[in-house]
Design an enzyme around this catalytic site. Sequence first.
Site, PDB file in Angstrom:
ATOM      1  N   ALA A 105       0.755  -1.243   0.000  1.00 56.53           N
ATOM      2  CA  ALA A 105       0.000   0.000   0.000  1.00 56.53           C
ATOM      3  C   ALA A 105       0.790   1.300   0.000  1.00 56.53           C
ATOM      4  O   ALA A 105       0.260   2.331  -0.383  1.00 56.53           O
ATOM      5  CB  ALA A 105      -0.955   0.010   1.208  1.00 56.53           C
ATOM      6  N   ALA A 106       2.038   1.312   0.483  1.00 56.52           N
ATOM      7  CA  ALA A 106       2.755   2.595   0.600  1.00 56.52           C
ATOM      8  C   ALA A 106       2.980   3.200  -0.786  1.00 56.52           C
ATOM      9  O   ALA A 106       3.141   2.464  -1.764  1.00 56.52           O
ATOM     10  CB  ALA A 106       4.085   2.383   1.315  1.00 56.52           C
ATOM     11  N   PRO A 107       2.940   4.542  -0.886  1.00 57.82           N
ATOM     12  CA  PRO A 107       2.819   5.514   0.207  1.00 57.82           C
ATOM     13  C   PRO A 107       1.405   5.814   0.678  1.00 57.82           C
ATOM     14  O   PRO A 107       1.222   6.523   1.657  1.00 57.82           O
ATOM     15  CB  PRO A 107       3.460   6.763  -0.398  1.00 57.82           C
ATOM     16  CG  PRO A 107       3.160   6.662  -1.851  1.00 57.82           C
ATOM     17  CD  PRO A 107       3.269   5.202  -2.181  1.00 57.82           C
ATOM     18  N   GLY A 108       0.379   5.310  -0.035  1.00 57.98           N
ATOM     19  CA  GLY A 108      -0.972   5.456   0.484  1.00 57.98           C
ATOM     20  C   GLY A 108      -1.981   6.098  -0.437  1.00 57.98           C
ATOM     21  O   GLY A 108      -3.142   6.245  -0.068  1.00 57.98           O
ATOM     22  N   GLY A 109      -1.577   6.459  -1.648  1.00 58.90           N
ATOM     23  CA  GLY A 109      -2.527   7.084  -2.558  1.00 58.90           C
ATOM     24  C   GLY A 109      -3.740   6.230  -2.829  1.00 58.90           C
ATOM     25  O   GLY A 109      -4.881   6.694  -2.770  1.00 58.90           O
ATOM     26  N   LYS A 110      -3.516   4.964  -3.116  1.00 55.53           N
ATOM     27  CA  LYS A 110      -4.643   4.082  -3.421  1.00 55.53           C
ATOM     28  C   LYS A 110      -5.445   3.756  -2.169  1.00 55.53           C
ATOM     29  O   LYS A 110      -6.662   3.624  -2.213  1.00 55.53           O
ATOM     30  CB  LYS A 110      -4.127   2.824  -4.124  1.00 55.53           C
ATOM     31  CG  LYS A 110      -3.495   3.145  -5.496  1.00 55.53           C
ATOM     32  CD  LYS A 110      -2.896   1.926  -6.159  1.00 55.53           C
ATOM     33  CE  LYS A 110      -2.311   2.286  -7.525  1.00 55.53           C
ATOM     34  NZ  LYS A 110      -1.085   3.102  -7.440  1.00 55.53           N
ATOM     35  N   GLU A 128       2.132  -2.649   4.363  1.00 52.35           N
ATOM     36  CA  GLU A 128       3.397  -2.360   3.696  1.00 52.35           C
ATOM     37  C   GLU A 128       4.503  -3.141   4.400  1.00 52.35           C
ATOM     38  O   GLU A 128       4.644  -3.052   5.621  1.00 52.35           O
ATOM     39  CB  GLU A 128       3.687  -0.863   3.737  1.00 52.35           C
ATOM     40  CG  GLU A 128       5.067  -0.477   3.263  1.00 52.35           C
ATOM     41  CD  GLU A 128       5.382  -0.965   1.846  1.00 52.35           C
ATOM     42  OE1 GLU A 128       6.509  -1.479   1.638  1.00 52.35           O
ATOM     43  OE2 GLU A 128       4.510  -0.834   0.950  1.00 52.35           O
ATOM     44  N   CYS A 226       2.797  -0.500 -12.374  1.00 45.76           N
ATOM     45  CA  CYS A 226       3.165   0.700 -13.133  1.00 45.76           C
ATOM     46  C   CYS A 226       4.298   0.342 -14.092  1.00 45.76           C
ATOM     47  O   CYS A 226       5.311   1.024 -14.176  1.00 45.76           O
ATOM     48  CB  CYS A 226       3.548   1.851 -12.205  1.00 45.76           C
ATOM     49  SG  CYS A 226       4.873   1.483 -11.033  1.00 45.76           S
TER      50      CYS A 226
END
Length: 459
Positions: A105-110, A128, A226
Site C-alpha cells: 500500500a505505501a505511500p498510500g494514494g490508493k 506495507e 506501473c
Amino acid sequence: MDLPEAFKNKYQRLLGDEATAFLASFNQPSTSGFRQNPLKNGTPTATIDDADGKVPAVPDGYYGSVDGHSLDHVTGWVYSQEPSAMYVGEVVDPQPGERVLDLCAAPGGKSTHLIAKMHDQGLLVTNEIFKKRAQILASNLERWGTRNTVVLNERPDNLEKHFPAFFDRILVDAPCSGEGMFRKEPAGIEYWNPDYPAECANRQRKILQSALKMLKAGGILVYSTCTFAPEEDEQNIAWLLKEYPALEMVDIKKFPGMDDGRPDWADGNPELAKAVRLFPHHYRGEGHFIAKLRLRDQSVVEPSKQRNQRRKKHRGSTNNGRLTKDEQQLFIAFQNEYLSGQSFTNLVKFGDQLYSLPDGMVELTNLQVQTPGLHLGTLKKNRFEPSLALAFSCQPEEVTNQVAITRDQWRQYVHGDVLRVEQTLPNGWYLLVCDHHSVGFGKMVNGTIKNFFPKGLRF
C-alpha cells in the site's frame, strides 16, 4: 531520455508501428495530479483553482500539482497522485461496509482512495512490508482523516495465516520494474535490465498466491502495476487464470485513451483484453496496467491448515492491552466534554497511546501493527491529550470547543509556536479551525493556546 537499448528493442518488437510514438513519450514531461478528499466537509478551492482541469475517469481527480506545505495538503483535503494511478481505486470500487485489503500500500494514494469510496465505513486493512514506508503510509492515512483503517507492516505470507477467506476485495498494486514511471522517476532506469521484469513477475506471483488465500468466495481481486512489461502484466494474469480455475476476468470500463490488455503478449486468452493498459502516448498520465478478477464460488484456503498456523507464535508480537478503570474514565471525561455525541468503540492502548479499533478486525496478537485504527491520543497521569489524527478525523461541528485561527496563525501553529487569541475563552482543549479546515488541537491556558502539533511534522 537515455533509455537502455534492450528496452527500446523490446518495445519496438512488441509495438511495431506504435513504438516510435511510445518511445517519444518518454521525452515529454510527466503528468501530475491530485484527488480531493470527500471525507472532509468542504472543497479545497485554493488547490482546485490552480488545477489544469478534471481527470475524466476519476470523479475527485484533477490535473495539477500540490504544494506540500499548503493548508489543503497538510490537513488532508487533497492527496497528490499521478492521474493513471488514480484509476486503480475506481476499478476496485469498494463499497461502504465491506472488508478491503490493500496489500502493497505505501505511500498510500490508493488506500486513501479506497477508504474514501467506502465513505470510511467498514474495514480497510492496508499493509506495507517495509517499516519506513509503513510509517509514511500511516502518516498519509492519518492526514486523510480515516477512522476505520488498520495499517500493518507484514509479509503477505504471514498475513494469509491471520485472514483466511476474509476480505470482500483485495488490491495488489504489486512492486514492479517501474517502466511506466521512468519519466517521472528516471533513477528507475538504472535498475532495469532485460531480466528484471521476469524477476519481478516471480515475486508478484508469490504475493498473488497469498492474496487469494485471503479473498472470500465471490470476492474481487484487482491487480495493478506501473510497468509495461508483459511478463508482469498479461502473463501474470494468464498464469492466475490457469492456476485458479475459480477466477474469472471482470470487464473494466475504458475511457478515451485507455487500451485493452494484449492477449497476444501472453497465451492468447481473449479474456485478457478485459484488462486495461494506460500508455503515455495515448492517455494523459504515466504507464499503468490494471486487471480485475472475481473468485467465483470456491475458496483457495485450506481451513484446517490455516487454523493450525494461526496458533504459532511470530516475532514482534504487538503489546496491546485493555484500559484500566481510571484510564477509561479519563477518556470518557474528555469525550463527554469535547466530543459529545461521538462514539468510539473497541478502545485499546499500545503503551500509553489510545486507539479505537474498527469493528470486525481480527486479533492483533502476533501481527506487526503500525496503526491499529484511529489514534485518539495519549494517556498521561491524570489527563488525556488528544492526537492530531483525532483532530483530522473530526468535522469542526463535531467538536464542542472550537477556535477560528487565521492563515498567519496556522503558519505559526505548524511551526510549533504558541498562539494568542483576542477573545476571552475558558481554559481547556479546543479544535483549531482555519478556513473550515480542522488543523489540530490546542490547549487554552489563560488566553494562550499551547501548541500540540507533533514536533516531527513542524515546518
